[in-house]
Motif scaffolding. Structure first.
Motif, PDB file in Angstrom:
ATOM      1  N   PRO A  39       0.828  -1.209   0.000  1.00  0.00           N
ATOM      2  CA  PRO A  39       0.000   0.000   0.000  1.00  0.00           C
ATOM      3  C   PRO A  39       0.865   1.262   0.000  1.00  0.00           C
ATOM      4  CG  PRO A  39       0.130  -0.867   2.206  1.00  0.00           C
ATOM      5  CD  PRO A  39       0.987  -1.767   1.340  1.00  0.00           C
ATOM      6  N   TYR A  40       0.302   2.358  -0.505  1.00  0.00           N
ATOM      7  CA  TYR A  40       1.003   3.635  -0.485  1.00  0.00           C
ATOM      8  C   TYR A  40      -0.023   4.757  -0.601  1.00  0.00           C
ATOM      9  CZ  TYR A  40       4.697   7.048  -1.323  1.00  0.00           C
ATOM     10  OH  TYR A  40       5.553   8.112  -1.201  1.00  0.00           O
ATOM     11  N   ASP A  41       0.300   5.900  -0.033  1.00  0.00           N
ATOM     12  CA  ASP A  41      -0.554   7.080  -0.169  1.00  0.00           C
ATOM     13  C   ASP A  41       0.177   8.096  -1.038  1.00  0.00           C
ATOM     14  OD1 ASP A  41      -2.171   5.832   1.617  1.00  0.00           O
ATOM     15  OD2 ASP A  41      -2.505   7.601   2.873  1.00  0.00           O
ATOM     16  N   ILE A  42      -0.348   8.311  -2.241  1.00  0.00           N
ATOM     17  CA  ILE A  42       0.264   9.318  -3.115  1.00  0.00           C
ATOM     18  C   ILE A  42      -0.374  10.660  -2.787  1.00  0.00           C
ATOM     19  CG2 ILE A  42       0.728  10.032  -5.472  1.00  0.00           C
ATOM     20  CD1 ILE A  42       0.373   7.181  -6.357  1.00  0.00           C
ATOM     21  N   ARG A  43       0.446  11.624  -2.454  1.00  0.00           N
ATOM     22  CA  ARG A  43      -0.048  12.977  -2.197  1.00  0.00           C
ATOM     23  C   ARG A  43       0.710  13.942  -3.075  1.00  0.00           C
ATOM     24  NH1 ARG A  43      -0.055  11.096   3.469  1.00  0.00           N
ATOM     25  NH2 ARG A  43      -2.216  10.913   4.076  1.00  0.00           N
ATOM     26  N   ILE A  44       0.277  15.194  -3.030  1.00  0.00           N
ATOM     27  CA  ILE A  44       1.022  16.221  -3.759  1.00  0.00           C
ATOM     28  C   ILE A  44       2.429  16.275  -3.154  1.00  0.00           C
ATOM     29  CG2 ILE A  44       1.124  18.688  -4.328  1.00  0.00           C
ATOM     30  CD1 ILE A  44      -1.256  17.299  -5.587  1.00  0.00           C
ATOM     31  N   ASN A  45       3.429  16.310  -3.983  1.00  0.00           N
ATOM     32  CA  ASN A  45       4.834  16.321  -3.551  1.00  0.00           C
ATOM     33  C   ASN A  45       5.243  15.074  -2.789  1.00  0.00           C
ATOM     34  OD1 ASN A  45       5.262  18.818  -4.679  1.00  0.00           O
ATOM     35  ND2 ASN A  45       4.644  19.889  -2.817  1.00  0.00           N
ATOM     36  N   GLN A  46       4.425  14.030  -2.881  1.00  0.00           N
ATOM     37  CA  GLN A  46       4.813  12.771  -2.246  1.00  0.00           C
ATOM     38  C   GLN A  46       4.512  11.660  -3.242  1.00  0.00           C
ATOM     39  OE1 GLN A  46       3.241  12.015   1.806  1.00  0.00           O
ATOM     40  NE2 GLN A  46       3.119   9.873   1.154  1.00  0.00           N
ATOM     41  N   PRO A  47       5.310  11.603  -4.299  1.00  0.00           N
ATOM     42  CA  PRO A  47       5.026  10.609  -5.339  1.00  0.00           C
ATOM     43  C   PRO A  47       5.385   9.202  -4.886  1.00  0.00           C
ATOM     44  CG  PRO A  47       7.062  11.751  -5.844  1.00  0.00           C
ATOM     45  CD  PRO A  47       6.509  12.402  -4.602  1.00  0.00           C
ATOM     46  N   LEU A  48       4.809   8.251  -5.600  1.00  0.00           N
ATOM     47  CA  LEU A  48       5.183   6.856  -5.382  1.00  0.00           C
ATOM     48  C   LEU A  48       6.436   6.590  -6.201  1.00  0.00           C
ATOM     49  CD1 LEU A  48       4.624   3.839  -4.622  1.00  0.00           C
ATOM     50  CD2 LEU A  48       3.205   3.732  -6.662  1.00  0.00           C
ATOM     51  N   ASN A  49       7.388   5.889  -5.609  1.00  0.00           N
ATOM     52  CA  ASN A  49       8.636   5.590  -6.298  1.00  0.00           C
ATOM     53  C   ASN A  49       8.739   4.083  -6.480  1.00  0.00           C
ATOM     54  OD1 ASN A  49      11.257   5.459  -7.208  1.00  0.00           O
ATOM     55  ND2 ASN A  49      11.963   7.096  -5.855  1.00  0.00           N
ATOM     56  N   VAL A  50       8.609   3.625  -7.715  1.00  0.00           N
ATOM     57  CA  VAL A  50       8.753   2.188  -8.011  1.00  0.00           C
ATOM     58  C   VAL A  50       9.947   2.029  -8.934  1.00  0.00           C
ATOM     59  CG1 VAL A  50       7.508   0.122  -8.694  1.00  0.00           C
ATOM     60  CG2 VAL A  50       6.237   2.191  -8.195  1.00  0.00           C
ATOM     61  N   ASP A  51      11.004   1.411  -8.449  1.00  0.00           N
ATOM     62  CA  ASP A  51      12.203   1.172  -9.268  1.00  0.00           C
ATOM     63  C   ASP A  51      12.636   2.450  -9.982  1.00  0.00           C
ATOM     64  OD1 ASP A  51      12.082  -1.415  -8.466  1.00  0.00           O
ATOM     65  OD2 ASP A  51      11.019  -2.122 -10.236  1.00  0.00           O
TER      66      ASP A  51
END
Lengths: 590, 203
Positions: A315-327
């Motif tokens: 799980p992850y919470d994507i917010r403004i200025n908090q992107p999800l980082n996958v590889d």
């Protein structure tokens, strides 16, 4: 070794003491003195001879500061049409509209490539020339700086009294030992030293400190090149893609699943990171009072993702200025909206539609949104609806509007059509537009539905139910392998710039001459020269240094050994040496 | 650094530096331009086009990529495993009821699946980004009888990855009995093109 070549000192030109200039096309001061006219690269007047001369002249022009500035200005100017005129890459429909509304002007603009500015040949020419100009300027400068950072200090000038700072003191040592003692102290203070060569007249030492300035300058230039290379890497190997995803939906980072894909020059669809992402829930909160009422206070896209097929889901919470980082692929939240959910039952009583089509906000303040519902498999005719969704519905004067962006009173208003949607023709269609050219209106005016309500279509065509709403999030998938190197290079560039601003390069020269005929006492003169001493401080440093040199002199034990290659004391102190002319300052009593 | 000879040497060295920097820059620019112009023109070896159609390709034996195994649930709720199709030619069609070109090729696929029934050719749809209700309504309209996996999240396309460059819907992949990609049609199929591919692959 008795050959005292005093006249050689006459070659010591004052210009050699000066530090090399910091200008863009600065050449080493010593060389500049001899070749001042030929090597002044910035001078536009330097006339070419022929062939190689022309080329060199053109290259000089290209890499001059003036050309770089002009190119930079042209680059900014060239980007203007890209932001004023609609662009083919971003909004082809708007370009078409522009063609329709300006039939005379548009073809001309198109010839100039103004509808695809950033891919136009003239735009590419500007940035390629700018790149060449920067590289052509920075690379030779880098070599020059590397040379400067390695250069030993110049020989001590003959008359130290002419330097901006100079002091003298008397010591009870022969000149060579006096100089050696001073050299030992200077070396202890991390000065770079230069001793007389074996065939030169002795009795002096040159010392220089603050080479970090040149190292910083060098670092700055190398980092600047690094930034250029990083940007190029990002442009070649990076990509950017967009995806609109409704709550409950999943998407895979594969070409066919993306709404838009802007690859770098060397990127193909198979280079995408194979992750999968599900939007569990999207929520936005808004200020409910005060001046910023209705403004968003936070966004939260709760997602679960797996980095490759079959990998565990996290799980992850994507917010403004908090992107999800996958590889090292980043997934940013760039937009959101509502997707009202409908079911449609056709004339035969069969449920032929159950979906939540995303509606696009027409008013980003209230989230009044537009969208369409296409029911291609309804019997007897295909059905289509043009709709407006309001999260907080209010009716003023018979007109539906939204009072607030949060879903406090959601409602939809729909206008129904029947006929041919044009979908089966095989042409791709926008999911946000309804082509009503082959359809007839079946409702004379829009009908309003609230969640759970149904509308029975006239003529026994069935019914449509507004079952509820979902929210959607618009995600940007970006991969920029040049980002981190560019950041590091940027920081190094700033560090280098700071070093080159803060570190002073300063030179200290020590000369000793016999004070008496027996050669056992000497007068030592210390001269100091600082470059760009704008912040001051060198005068104090110099005074302190002289104090240490003169007091260190009092204890002969601190003398380690005579410098390598220095003539022995007796030869140097022989009467053959011509003492430097002394002014009043060098008098021990002064 | 001061003698006349040194200065002359300095000029020569300077000229050489300018020349080398210029050459390096020109080479870099030319290289970049070449990359710009040639990118995307890479082509797998031995690929032939079907009936001169650039969007329909056949891969010769020896140049066929192995399709990774995948499984899922069909639109009617049955569990399905792709490995179960081994030994048959499989026509794998990526589609959605929302997609115009997919709707237009639907009846063609239905007709071909009927024609090849009993000839060792199985048709399998992969319904992407769709609602099962809408998809079922379309299949009934188009007369499609063969099963389709319900794949709202494009998982099958992701699993196939680099075996076939699936860049959009519809895409039709023909898999040989050993589970390797024998041909593909990017965009809507026509009766003649898919028929020609199947004739060659089943021959």
């Amino acid at each position: 070794m008795t050959d005292i070549r005093a006249p050689q000192d006459a070659a010591e030109d004052e210009s050699q003491l000066a530090f090399p200039e910091d200008g863009r096309n600065a050449v080493q001061a010593s060389a500049a003195a001899a070749t001042a006219t030929a090597d002044d690269g910035d001078g536009a007047g330097a006339g070419p001879a022929a062939g190689w001369g022309w080329f060199r002249w053109a290259w000089r022009q290209l890499t001059s500061m003036r050309t770089a500035l002009v190119l930079l200005f042209l680059l900014a100017l060239g980007s203007v049409p890209g932001s004023i005129l609609p662009q083919q890459g971003q909004d082809p429909a708007a370009v078409q509209n522009y063609f329709n509304s300006h039939p005379a002007l548009a073809p001309w603009l198109n010839h100039l490539g103004l509808f695809n500015t950033f891919a136009a040949p003239w735009f590419a020419a500007i940035y390629l020339l700018l790149f060449a100009s920067l590289v052509g300027c920075v690379v030779p400068r880098t070599f020059r700086l590397a040379g400067q950072a390695r250069m030993p200090p110049p020989r001590a000038p003959r008359n130290l009294g002419r330097l901006p700072h100079s002091e003298s003191y008397a010591v009870a040592l022969p000149p060579v030992q006096a100089v050696a003692a001073a050299a030992a102290i200077l070396r202890g203070k991390r000065f770079r030293l230069r001793h007389p060569a074996a065939d030169e007249a002795g009795g002096w030492v040159s010392a220089e400190k603050g080479y970090l300035r040149e190292a910083g300058n060098l670092l700055f230039h190398l980092a600047l090149l690094g930034v250029l290379v990083s940007v190029a890497i990002g442009g070649l190997f990076g990509y950017k893609a967009d995806k609109l995803i409704v709550e409950g939906q999943t998407f895979s980072d594969t070409l066919t699943a993306l709404d838009e894909f802007h690859p770098g020059r060397l990127v193909t669809g198979s280079d995408l990171a194979p992750f999968q992402l599900t939007l569990k829930q999207f929520s936005a909160s808004y200020y409910t009072s005060g001046e910023s009422r209705g403004q968003p206070s936070s966004f939260d896209a709760r997602v679960s993702y797996s980095s490759s097929p079959g990998a565990p889901s996290r799980p992850y919470d994507i917010r403004i200025n908090q992107p999800l980082n996958v590889d090292s692929v980043k997934v940013y939240l760039i937009g959101h909206g509502y997707a009202p959910e409908f079911t449609v039952t056709d004339a035969a009583g069969k449920v032929v539609y159950d979906e939540a089509p995303p509606f696009i906000p027409a008013n980003t303040g209230t989230f009044l949104s537009d969208g369409v519902v296409k029911v291609p498999d309804a019997a007897p005719d295909q059905l289509g609806f043009i709709g407006v969704f309001v999260p907080t519905g209010v009716t003023a004067g018979g007109i539906l509007d939204s009072a607030f962006p949060a879903p406090y009173n959601p409602a939809v208003s729909l206008l129904g059509y029947a006929g041919d949607l044009g979908l089966n023709s095989g042409l791709a269609q926008s999911v946000f537009q309804l082509d009503t050219s082959a359809m007839t209106k079946i409702t004379s005016r829009p009908f309003l539905l609230q969640p759970g309500q149904s509308f029975t279509l006239p003529g026994g065509r069935g019914k449509i139910t507004f079952t509820g709403y979902k929210q959607w999030a618009s995600l940007a998938v970006t991969y920029d392998p040049g980002q981190v190197p560019a950041l590091i290079c940027g920081m190094l560039a700033i560090a280098g710039l700071l070093l080159s601003f803060l570190v002073r390069r300063r030179r200290v020269f020590v000369r000793a001459v016999p004070a008496a005929a027996d050669g056992e006492r000497s007068v030592v003169t210390v001269g100091g020269l600082a470059r760009t001493d704008a912040s001051g401080g060198f005068e104090d440093e110099f005074t302190e240094l002289v104090a240490q040199l003169s007091s260190g002199e009092a204890t002969p034990r601190s003398i380690i050994r005579a410098p390598r290659g220095a003539p022995d004391g007796k030869a140097t102190t022989s009467g053959a040496q011509q003492p430097a002319s002394h002014d009043s300052k060098t008098d021990p009593g002064a | 650094m001061v003698g006349d000879g040194t200065v002359r040497l300095g000029i020569v060295r300077k000229r050489r530096t300018i020349a080398s920097v210029a050459v390096v820059t020109v080479v870099l620019l030319a290289g970049g331009l070449a990359v710009t112009l040639t990118s995307g023109s890479g082509q797998a070896t031995g690929v032939t086009h079907v009936d001169g159609n650039p969007s329909a390709v056949l891969y010769p034996a020896g140049h066929r990529a192995q399709v990774p195994d995948f499984s899922g649930t069909t639109l009617t709720g049955t569990k399905l495993n792709f490995a179960g199709y081994r030994g048959k030619v499989v026509v794998l069609n990526f589609w959605g009821s929302w997609c115009g070109p997919c709707r237009s090729e639907g009846p063609t696929l239905a007709a071909l699946s009927a024609k090849y029934q009993g000839s060792g050719v199985s048709f399998l749809g992969v319904d992407v980004h769709d609602s099962p209700v809408n998809a079922a309504a379309f299949e009934q309209d188009a007369g499609i009888k063969y099963p389709s996996l319900n794949d709202p999240g494009y998982a099958v396309a992701l699993t196939l990855g680099n075996t076939v460059p699936i860049s959009g819907t519809p895409t039709t992949v023909v898999v040989d009995p050993t589970g390797h990609v024998a041909g593909a049609v990017f965009g809507p199929v026509t009766y003649s093109v898919l028929n020609s591919i199947l004739t060659k692959v089943t021959a």
